[in-house]
Design an enzyme around this catalytic site. Structure first.
Site, mmCIF file in Angstrom:
data_model
loop_
_atom_site.group_PDB
_atom_site.id
_atom_site.type_symbol
_atom_site.label_atom_id
_atom_site.label_comp_id
_atom_site.label_asym_id
_atom_site.label_seq_id
_atom_site.Cartn_x
_atom_site.Cartn_y
_atom_site.Cartn_z
ATOM 1 N N TYR A 1 13.289 -0.171 -0.628
ATOM 2 C CA TYR A 1 12.538 1.019 -0.218
ATOM 3 C C TYR A 1 12.339 2.020 -1.358
ATOM 4 O O TYR A 1 11.332 2.727 -1.390
ATOM 5 C CB TYR A 1 13.183 1.676 1.008
ATOM 6 C CG TYR A 1 12.783 0.954 2.275
ATOM 7 C CD1 TYR A 1 11.533 1.179 2.855
ATOM 8 C CD2 TYR A 1 13.608 0.018 2.856
ATOM 9 C CE1 TYR A 1 11.133 0.492 3.981
ATOM 10 C CE2 TYR A 1 13.224 -0.684 4.001
ATOM 11 C CZ TYR A 1 11.984 -0.434 4.557
ATOM 12 O OH TYR A 1 11.583 -1.119 5.670
ATOM 13 N N ARG B 1 9.259 0.674 -2.808
ATOM 14 C CA ARG B 1 8.087 0.966 -1.963
ATOM 15 C C ARG B 1 7.653 2.416 -2.172
ATOM 16 O O ARG B 1 6.479 2.735 -2.198
ATOM 17 C CB ARG B 1 8.395 0.758 -0.469
ATOM 18 C CG ARG B 1 8.792 -0.645 -0.036
ATOM 19 C CD ARG B 1 7.623 -1.608 -0.024
ATOM 20 N NE ARG B 1 7.143 -1.966 -1.333
ATOM 21 C CZ ARG B 1 7.799 -2.740 -2.212
ATOM 22 N NH1 ARG B 1 8.957 -3.262 -1.923
ATOM 23 N NH2 ARG B 1 7.282 -2.994 -3.387
ATOM 24 N N GLN C 1 0.779 3.896 11.470
ATOM 25 C CA GLN C 1 2.011 3.103 11.409
ATOM 26 C C GLN C 1 2.502 3.040 9.965
ATOM 27 O O GLN C 1 3.554 2.480 9.695
ATOM 28 C CB GLN C 1 1.746 1.681 11.914
ATOM 29 C CG GLN C 1 1.321 1.631 13.367
ATOM 30 C CD GLN C 1 0.699 0.280 13.719
ATOM 31 O OE1 GLN C 1 1.391 -0.684 13.987
ATOM 32 N NE2 GLN C 1 -0.621 0.222 13.697
ATOM 33 N N ASN C 2 1.709 3.589 9.051
ATOM 34 C CA ASN C 2 2.045 3.475 7.630
ATOM 35 C C ASN C 2 3.094 4.507 7.228
ATOM 36 O O ASN C 2 3.117 5.625 7.738
ATOM 37 C CB ASN C 2 0.796 3.645 6.771
ATOM 38 C CG ASN C 2 -0.220 2.559 7.053
ATOM 39 O OD1 ASN C 2 0.119 1.537 7.650
ATOM 40 N ND2 ASN C 2 -1.460 2.776 6.644
ATOM 41 N N ASP D 1 3.353 5.307 3.931
ATOM 42 C CA ASP D 1 2.858 5.984 2.733
ATOM 43 C C ASP D 1 2.262 7.338 3.119
ATOM 44 O O ASP D 1 2.140 7.659 4.301
ATOM 45 C CB ASP D 1 1.825 5.097 2.001
ATOM 46 C CG ASP D 1 0.564 4.855 2.824
ATOM 47 O OD1 ASP D 1 -0.070 5.833 3.275
ATOM 48 O OD2 ASP D 1 0.196 3.674 3.038
ATOM 49 N N HIS E 1 6.010 5.302 12.393
ATOM 50 C CA HIS E 1 7.100 4.482 11.857
ATOM 51 C C HIS E 1 7.836 5.153 10.705
ATOM 52 O O HIS E 1 8.482 4.483 9.915
ATOM 53 C CB HIS E 1 6.552 3.113 11.421
ATOM 54 C CG HIS E 1 6.093 2.272 12.576
ATOM 55 N ND1 HIS E 1 5.293 1.168 12.445
ATOM 56 C CD2 HIS E 1 6.342 2.389 13.900
ATOM 57 C CE1 HIS E 1 5.059 0.644 13.644
ATOM 58 N NE2 HIS E 1 5.671 1.373 14.542
ATOM 59 N N GLY F 1 -7.383 -1.297 10.402
ATOM 60 C CA GLY F 1 -6.414 -2.034 9.590
ATOM 61 C C GLY F 1 -5.057 -2.263 10.206
ATOM 62 O O GLY F 1 -4.047 -2.143 9.527
ATOM 63 N N THR F 2 -5.042 -2.609 11.488
ATOM 64 C CA THR F 2 -3.763 -3.005 12.090
ATOM 65 C C THR F 2 -3.963 -4.241 12.951
ATOM 66 O O THR F 2 -4.950 -4.343 13.673
ATOM 67 C CB THR F 2 -3.129 -1.869 12.922
ATOM 68 O OG1 THR F 2 -1.994 -2.399 13.647
ATOM 69 C CG2 THR F 2 -4.091 -1.215 13.898
ATOM 70 N N SER F 3 -2.991 -5.156 12.861
ATOM 71 C CA SER F 3 -3.094 -6.387 13.644
ATOM 72 C C SER F 3 -2.740 -6.151 15.109
ATOM 73 O O SER F 3 -2.963 -7.014 15.947
ATOM 74 C CB SER F 3 -2.166 -7.448 13.043
ATOM 75 O OG SER F 3 -0.834 -6.962 13.020
HETATM 76 N N1 APR Z 1 -9.303 -2.954 5.353
HETATM 77 C C1 APR Z 1 -9.041 -2.931 6.687
HETATM 78 N N2 APR Z 1 -8.175 -3.771 7.273
HETATM 79 C C2 APR Z 1 -7.575 -4.695 6.504
HETATM 80 C C3 APR Z 1 -7.797 -4.798 5.122
HETATM 81 C C4 APR Z 1 -8.722 -3.865 4.533
HETATM 82 N N3 APR Z 1 -8.993 -3.876 3.240
HETATM 83 N N4 APR Z 1 -7.027 -5.797 4.625
HETATM 84 C C5 APR Z 1 -6.349 -6.307 5.673
HETATM 85 N N5 APR Z 1 -6.668 -5.639 6.808
HETATM 86 C C6 APR Z 1 -6.173 -5.838 8.169
HETATM 87 C C7 APR Z 1 -5.724 -7.230 8.524
HETATM 88 O O1 APR Z 1 -6.846 -8.012 8.928
HETATM 89 C C8 APR Z 1 -4.765 -6.960 9.680
HETATM 90 O O2 APR Z 1 -5.461 -6.887 10.923
HETATM 91 O O3 APR Z 1 -5.033 -5.016 8.318
HETATM 92 C C9 APR Z 1 -4.202 -5.571 9.333
HETATM 93 C C10 APR Z 1 -2.792 -5.574 8.812
HETATM 94 O O4 APR Z 1 -1.919 -6.032 9.814
HETATM 95 P P1 APR Z 1 -0.340 -6.054 9.571
HETATM 96 O O5 APR Z 1 -0.037 -6.621 8.230
HETATM 97 O O6 APR Z 1 0.263 -6.700 10.758
HETATM 98 O O7 APR Z 1 0.054 -4.496 9.492
HETATM 99 P P2 APR Z 1 0.291 -3.449 10.678
HETATM 100 O O8 APR Z 1 -0.536 -3.780 11.869
HETATM 101 O O9 APR Z 1 0.157 -2.104 10.070
HETATM 102 O O10 APR Z 1 1.824 -3.718 10.995
HETATM 103 C C11 APR Z 1 2.424 -2.940 11.977
HETATM 104 O O11 APR Z 1 4.569 -3.888 11.505
HETATM 105 O O12 APR Z 1 6.157 -4.575 9.977
HETATM 106 C C12 APR Z 1 5.777 -3.584 10.839
HETATM 107 O O13 APR Z 1 6.481 -1.350 10.827
HETATM 108 C C13 APR Z 1 5.609 -2.253 10.178
HETATM 109 O O14 APR Z 1 4.019 -0.502 10.606
HETATM 110 C C14 APR Z 1 4.176 -1.899 10.433
HETATM 111 C C15 APR Z 1 3.871 -2.678 11.685
#
Ligand code: APR
Length: 229
Positions: free
Chosen positions: A55, A58, A88-89, A91, A106, A171-173
């Site tokens: 961390y 990071r 959720q970021n 940063d 988070h 940008g979140t899955s």
């Molecule tokens: N612009 C937009 N989206 C993007 C880009 C980009 N340049 N590059 C990747 N992505 C998308 C991916 O397609 C995916 O849907 O960002 C998403 C990232 O997903 P994850 O890696 O699962 O991240 P996130 O959803 O933020 O994770 C949630 O998981 O590990 C924990 O606590 C941690 O906050 C985090 C949480």
């Protein structure tokens, strides 16, 4: 007349083009680690020096990064909307881009807390090492929500989503709960926009959803154009 309320839920993808890795990208590793090896209380108990080193890195990496056109585009939306960002970021790129109202679900790399008391929080200004103690004698640790820990900011986030006239997801899955459940609080009839090159796998809503299947740096400016007319 008051501005319509727009709520944005962001994840790692919005910071990807600033050079910060997503969690579930290629190989499923986060900066070379399985998330469970660094982001759990068990990992911290088993090898605190390794988790702190991870961390510390990071934090340096995040502070060296710069906001991209995705973060900056969300600031633009404040001209037309009352904007709340729920991220959720960990940063601080939304802060440095200039967004006014940000909820960190988070936790934050800008803050540290006592391992003994989650409410004893201070600014995190120097690397943390094993033996660096908070005033209550607890080991300092990052003020970050690890897997299996409570998400206290969720209670603050839910009413914003419920009151939203528009929800934007960038940008979140949407696979990590309870954050992913926030989209369920959007009221019927309210539109959702998603900016992500991949459609989030965990998104099941009855609302109308418009997908902008692009990276944040081009997708958010397009969204701004669409919403600002
Ligand atoms: N612009 C937009 N989206 C993007 C880009 C980009 N340049 N590059 C990747 N992505 C998308 C991916 O397609 C995916 O849907 O960002 C998403 C990232 O997903 P994850 O890696 O699962 O991240 P996130 O959803 O933020 O994770 C949630 O998981 O590990 C924990 O606590 C941690 O906050 C985090 C949480």
């Amino acid at each position: 007349m008051s501005k319509p309320k727009l709520v944005v839920l962001t994840g790692a993808g919005i910071s990807a083009e600033s050079g910060l890795k997503t969690f579930r990208g290629a190989g499923g590793l986060w900066e070379g680690h399985r998330v469970t090896d660094v982001a759990t209380p068990e990992a911290f108990r088993a090898d605190p020096e390794m988790v702190l080193r991870f961390y510390n890195e990071r934090r340096h990496q995040a502070f060296a990064a710069q906001p991209n056109a995705g973060h900056l585009g969300l600031v633009e939306l404040e001209k037309t909307f009352d904007v709340t960002i729920i991220t959720q970021n960990i940063d601080d790129l939304h802060e440095r881009a200039g967004s006014s109202h940000i909820i960190h679900l988070h936790g934050e790399l800008r803050k540290k807390r006592s391992a003994q008391n989650p409410n004893l929080i201070e600014d995190w200004v120097e690397d943390i090492h094993v033996g660096d103690l908070a005033p209550d004698g607890g080991q300092w640790r990052p003020h970050i929500v690890w897997f299996g820990e409570q998400v206290p900011m969720l209670d603050e986030a839910v009413p914003h989503v419920y009151q939203a006239d528009v929800l934007v997801v960038v940008g979140t899955s949407l696979v990590v709960y309870p954050a992913a459940s926030l989209v369920d609080y959007v009221r019927p009839g309210k539109k959702i926009y998603v900016v992500d090159p991949n459609r989030p796998s965990g998104m099941y809503v009855a609302n109308e959803v418009e997908f902008i299947e692009e990276p944040a740096s081009t997708g958010v400016p397009k969204l701004v154009e669409r919403l600002s007319v």
